[in-house]
Each structure stands twice: as C-alpha cells, then as structure tokens.
Design a protein around this motif. Structure first.
Motif, PDB file in Angstrom:
ATOM      1  N   GLU A   1     109.929  41.800 114.459  1.00  0.00           N
ATOM      2  CA  GLU A   1     110.904  42.044 113.387  1.00  0.00           C
ATOM      3  C   GLU A   1     110.213  42.356 112.060  1.00  0.00           C
ATOM      4  O   GLU A   1     110.763  43.105 111.240  1.00  0.00           O
ATOM      5  CB  GLU A   1     111.853  40.855 113.244  1.00  0.00           C
ATOM      6  N   THR A   2     109.036  41.809 111.834  1.00  0.00           N
ATOM      7  CA  THR A   2     108.298  42.121 110.608  1.00  0.00           C
ATOM      8  C   THR A   2     107.902  43.587 110.589  1.00  0.00           C
ATOM      9  O   THR A   2     108.046  44.284 109.569  1.00  0.00           O
ATOM     10  CB  THR A   2     107.041  41.235 110.492  1.00  0.00           C
TER      11      THR A   2
ATOM     12  N   ASN B   1     102.155  41.786 108.751  1.00  0.00           N
ATOM     13  CA  ASN B   1     102.398  41.760 107.304  1.00  0.00           C
ATOM     14  C   ASN B   1     101.730  42.933 106.589  1.00  0.00           C
ATOM     15  O   ASN B   1     102.212  43.369 105.536  1.00  0.00           O
ATOM     16  CB  ASN B   1     101.898  40.441 106.719  1.00  0.00           C
ATOM     17  N   ALA B   2     100.639  43.435 107.148  1.00  0.00           N
ATOM     18  CA  ALA B   2      99.932  44.566 106.529  1.00  0.00           C
ATOM     19  C   ALA B   2     100.483  45.916 106.990  1.00  0.00           C
ATOM     20  O   ALA B   2     100.055  46.957 106.486  1.00  0.00           O
ATOM     21  CB  ALA B   2      98.445  44.482 106.855  1.00  0.00           C
ATOM     22  N   TYR B   3     101.435  45.892 107.915  1.00  0.00           N
ATOM     23  CA  TYR B   3     101.877  47.132 108.548  1.00  0.00           C
ATOM     24  C   TYR B   3     102.445  48.136 107.544  1.00  0.00           C
ATOM     25  O   TYR B   3     102.095  49.320 107.578  1.00  0.00           O
ATOM     26  CB  TYR B   3     102.920  46.848 109.633  1.00  0.00           C
ATOM     27  N   LYS B   4     103.300  47.693 106.670  1.00  0.00           N
ATOM     28  CA  LYS B   4     103.973  48.624 105.774  1.00  0.00           C
ATOM     29  C   LYS B   4     102.977  49.371 104.893  1.00  0.00           C
ATOM     30  O   LYS B   4     103.054  50.606 104.755  1.00  0.00           O
ATOM     31  CB  LYS B   4     105.007  47.910 104.914  1.00  0.00           C
ATOM     32  N   GLY B   5     102.045  48.653 104.308  1.00  0.00           N
ATOM     33  CA  GLY B   5     101.059  49.302 103.446  1.00  0.00           C
ATOM     34  C   GLY B   5     100.186  50.274 104.211  1.00  0.00           C
ATOM     35  O   GLY B   5      99.879  51.372 103.730  1.00  0.00           O
ATOM     36  N   ARG B   6      99.791  49.892 105.412  1.00  0.00           N
ATOM     37  CA  ARG B   6      98.963  50.773 106.231  1.00  0.00           C
ATOM     38  C   ARG B   6      99.742  52.008 106.676  1.00  0.00           C
ATOM     39  O   ARG B   6      99.194  53.113 106.729  1.00  0.00           O
ATOM     40  CB  ARG B   6      98.434  50.004 107.441  1.00  0.00           C
ATOM     41  N   MET B   7     101.006  51.817 106.988  1.00  0.00           N
ATOM     42  CA  MET B   7     101.854  52.940 107.364  1.00  0.00           C
ATOM     43  C   MET B   7     101.983  53.926 106.204  1.00  0.00           C
ATOM     44  O   MET B   7     101.843  55.149 106.384  1.00  0.00           O
ATOM     45  CB  MET B   7     103.241  52.437 107.769  1.00  0.00           C
ATOM     46  N   GLN B   8     102.240  53.409 105.008  1.00  0.00           N
ATOM     47  CA  GLN B   8     102.377  54.272 103.841  1.00  0.00           C
ATOM     48  C   GLN B   8     101.076  55.021 103.551  1.00  0.00           C
ATOM     49  O   GLN B   8     101.099  56.219 103.232  1.00  0.00           O
ATOM     50  CB  GLN B   8     102.799  53.437 102.635  1.00  0.00           C
ATOM     51  N   ASN B   9      99.935  54.327 103.659  1.00  0.00           N
ATOM     52  CA  ASN B   9      98.642  54.977 103.429  1.00  0.00           C
ATOM     53  C   ASN B   9      98.398  56.084 104.442  1.00  0.00           C
ATOM     54  O   ASN B   9      97.935  57.184 104.085  1.00  0.00           O
ATOM     55  CB  ASN B   9      97.509  53.955 103.503  1.00  0.00           C
TER      56      ASN B   9
ATOM     57  N   ARG C   1     109.330  45.985 112.426  1.00  0.00           N
ATOM     58  CA  ARG C   1     110.567  46.778 112.389  1.00  0.00           C
ATOM     59  C   ARG C   1     111.124  46.877 110.967  1.00  0.00           C
ATOM     60  O   ARG C   1     111.623  47.928 110.556  1.00  0.00           O
ATOM     61  CB  ARG C   1     111.633  46.147 113.310  1.00  0.00           C
ATOM     62  N   GLU C   2     111.026  45.813 110.215  1.00  0.00           N
ATOM     63  CA  GLU C   2     111.509  45.826 108.832  1.00  0.00           C
ATOM     64  C   GLU C   2     110.752  46.874 108.021  1.00  0.00           C
ATOM     65  O   GLU C   2     111.346  47.604 107.212  1.00  0.00           O
ATOM     66  CB  GLU C   2     111.328  44.440 108.211  1.00  0.00           C
ATOM     67  N   ALA C   3     109.449  46.957 108.222  1.00  0.00           N
ATOM     68  CA  ALA C   3     108.654  47.970 107.525  1.00  0.00           C
ATOM     69  C   ALA C   3     109.063  49.366 107.958  1.00  0.00           C
ATOM     70  O   ALA C   3     109.149  50.288 107.134  1.00  0.00           O
ATOM     71  CB  ALA C   3     107.170  47.744 107.800  1.00  0.00           C
ATOM     72  N   GLN C   4     109.323  49.549 109.256  1.00  0.00           N
ATOM     73  CA  GLN C   4     109.688  50.862 109.770  1.00  0.00           C
ATOM     74  C   GLN C   4     111.076  51.298 109.306  1.00  0.00           C
ATOM     75  O   GLN C   4     111.308  52.481 109.034  1.00  0.00           O
ATOM     76  CB  GLN C   4     109.617  50.850 111.296  1.00  0.00           C
ATOM     77  N   LEU C   5     111.982  50.358 109.205  1.00  0.00           N
ATOM     78  CA  LEU C   5     113.346  50.677 108.778  1.00  0.00           C
ATOM     79  C   LEU C   5     113.447  50.900 107.276  1.00  0.00           C
ATOM     80  O   LEU C   5     114.417  51.493 106.796  1.00  0.00           O
ATOM     81  CB  LEU C   5     114.300  49.555 109.209  1.00  0.00           C
TER      82      LEU C   5
END
Length: 253
Positions: free
Chosen positions: A205-206, A168-176, A208-212
C-alpha cells in the motif's frame, strides 16, 4: 542461379527491414519488472503457449528486438529481452491491438520491450544497467527518423514492497527516474502510463500510494488492483494482462 537467388533474398530482406523502419510512426516503450514483461499463462516456469485473440500478431504492430531491428511483434513479446525467466503474455500486445481497433488512422505501432523481472526501482536510476539499456533502445527506436515516442508503459514495484526503506523511498526514486528519462530522451513532456500494483508483500500500500499520487505532470496511473492473479499470487493471468493492456490503451486515448 544460386547466386541470383541469394541476391534476391538479400534484397527482399533489406526491403522488408527498410519498409518496416519507414513505417513505424507510434513508438511505445515497455519497462518495469515481470508483470510488464509478462508471465501470463506461465506455470512452474512453463508457458502454456496459449495466445489470446487480443494478443494476436498484426502486420501493423512491430517490436524492436534484442538486436535493435524492427520485426513483426509476437508473443511472448519480451522473450528475447527478459531472458532469465520464462515469459508469457504481457500487456504490450493487447495494448497495441486495442489501440489499432479503436483508432483507424493511427498507423504502424512500434513496441520497444525493456522490462526485466525481479528489479527494484533503485535499479532503474540514471546510470544503472536497466536505465542505460532503456535509453539505448529508446534512442535506437527513434533516431531512425521514422517515428515518435508516444509514451512509456511502466509496471514495476513489487520488489519494493518487501522492506519499509524501499517502499518509503519509492516515490522519490520514481520521480527521479521519470524526470531523468524525459531529460535524456529530450522529451520533457513524455506521457508515462504506469500501473498501480495488483500484488506485493508487506508494504504494497505504501508503494501503491506513491503510484496513485505521482505528483508529476503527464503521468497517468492505471490501477490493477483486483485483477486476477496466477496461483503464485504475484503475476497477472493472461486474461488479466489483456484487460490491463486495454486499460492502458484507454488511458492513452
């Protein structure tokens, strides 16, 4: 006579190193975890030694080695960087060979391996060992005023599919991570070509959703889902790594 021979060898080595440095024009950073460092062809911690034609050495493809020196790139590309695992075939060499085959005017390609197996994206945040190593190696590749960092190839995330909090934290960490890296390299529009996971555990899938859907400019995602995996159901086969490298090259072109 012996002293003259040694002097000639030193001069030749110096000439090769200087020439290689001067020739590097297109620099690509390779970062992430084991599927970026490449375990294609590795079974039971043993690499089969088979190098696909698409991964063959090419005098126009150099890599920045562990000693921050430009050398001709050969597989396994990450062998001197990701030293805690047995490396095999990854996407870097097929990416570079495909680029050169498609674009005759591209010139020398310089690859900067930085991937390490088994890490979470929290280990790539600003100030961590992996982040600092990436910035150091990227800077060393570029400060010689002999090339331009064209893009970062990024394949990571399997370790973040184990726990829901990480996923769940992946997207924010990726963006940072992407934003901080661009800032520290002084490249606010650096192209990032990332891979949407081909494998993972409960929360794949969570991630992958952030990556896509990275919601950042100049971040292009290549989807690896469906590519053949090794028997461990985690790592891409050598033939899949060849396909992935070509897919990432198409994304760059």
């Amino acid at each position: 006579m012996a002293k003259s021979m040694v002097l000639l060898m030193i001069m030749a080595l110096s000439y090769f190193t200087t020439t290689a440095n001067l020739q590097v024009k297109n620099i690509f950073l390779l970062a992430g975890q084991s599927n970026m460092s490449g375990l294609g062809g590795v079974v039971m911690n043993i690499w089969d030694g088979i190098v696909p034609l698409e991964c063959s050495p090419n005098p126009a493809i150099l890599k920045l080695d562990a000693n921050l020196q430009w050398v001709e790139a050969t597989e396994p590309l990450h062998a001197d960087i990701d030293v805690n695992v047995t490396c095999g075939i990854g996407p870097g060499m097929p990416f570079a060979n495909y680029l050169l085959n498609k674009t005759s005017c591209l010139g020398i390609v310089g690859l900067v391996p930085c991937a390490m197996a088994g890490n979470k994206i929290s280990e790539w945040q600003k100030g961590t060992f992996l982040y600092n190593q990436l910035v150091t190696r990227a800077t060393a590749a570029a400060v010689q005023e002999c090339g331009v960092i064209r893009a970062m190839l990024w394949y990571q995330g399997e370790s973040d599919t184990v726990r829901p909090s990480d996923a769940n934290a992946y997207k924010g960490r990726m963006q940072n991570f992407f934003t901080d890296l661009r800032s520290d390299l002084g490249l606010p529009e650096l192209l990032i070509i990332q891979v949407a996971l081909a494998s993972g555990l409960n929360y794949t899938e969570t991630v992958r959703e952030a990556q896509l859907n990275p919601d950042l400019p100049n971040v292009v995602t290549v989807d690896a889902k469906g590519l053949q995996l090794e028997k461990d159901n985690l790592h891409l086969t050598a033939s899949s790594q060849v396909l992935l490298g070509q897919m990432m090259a198409d994304a760059f072109l």
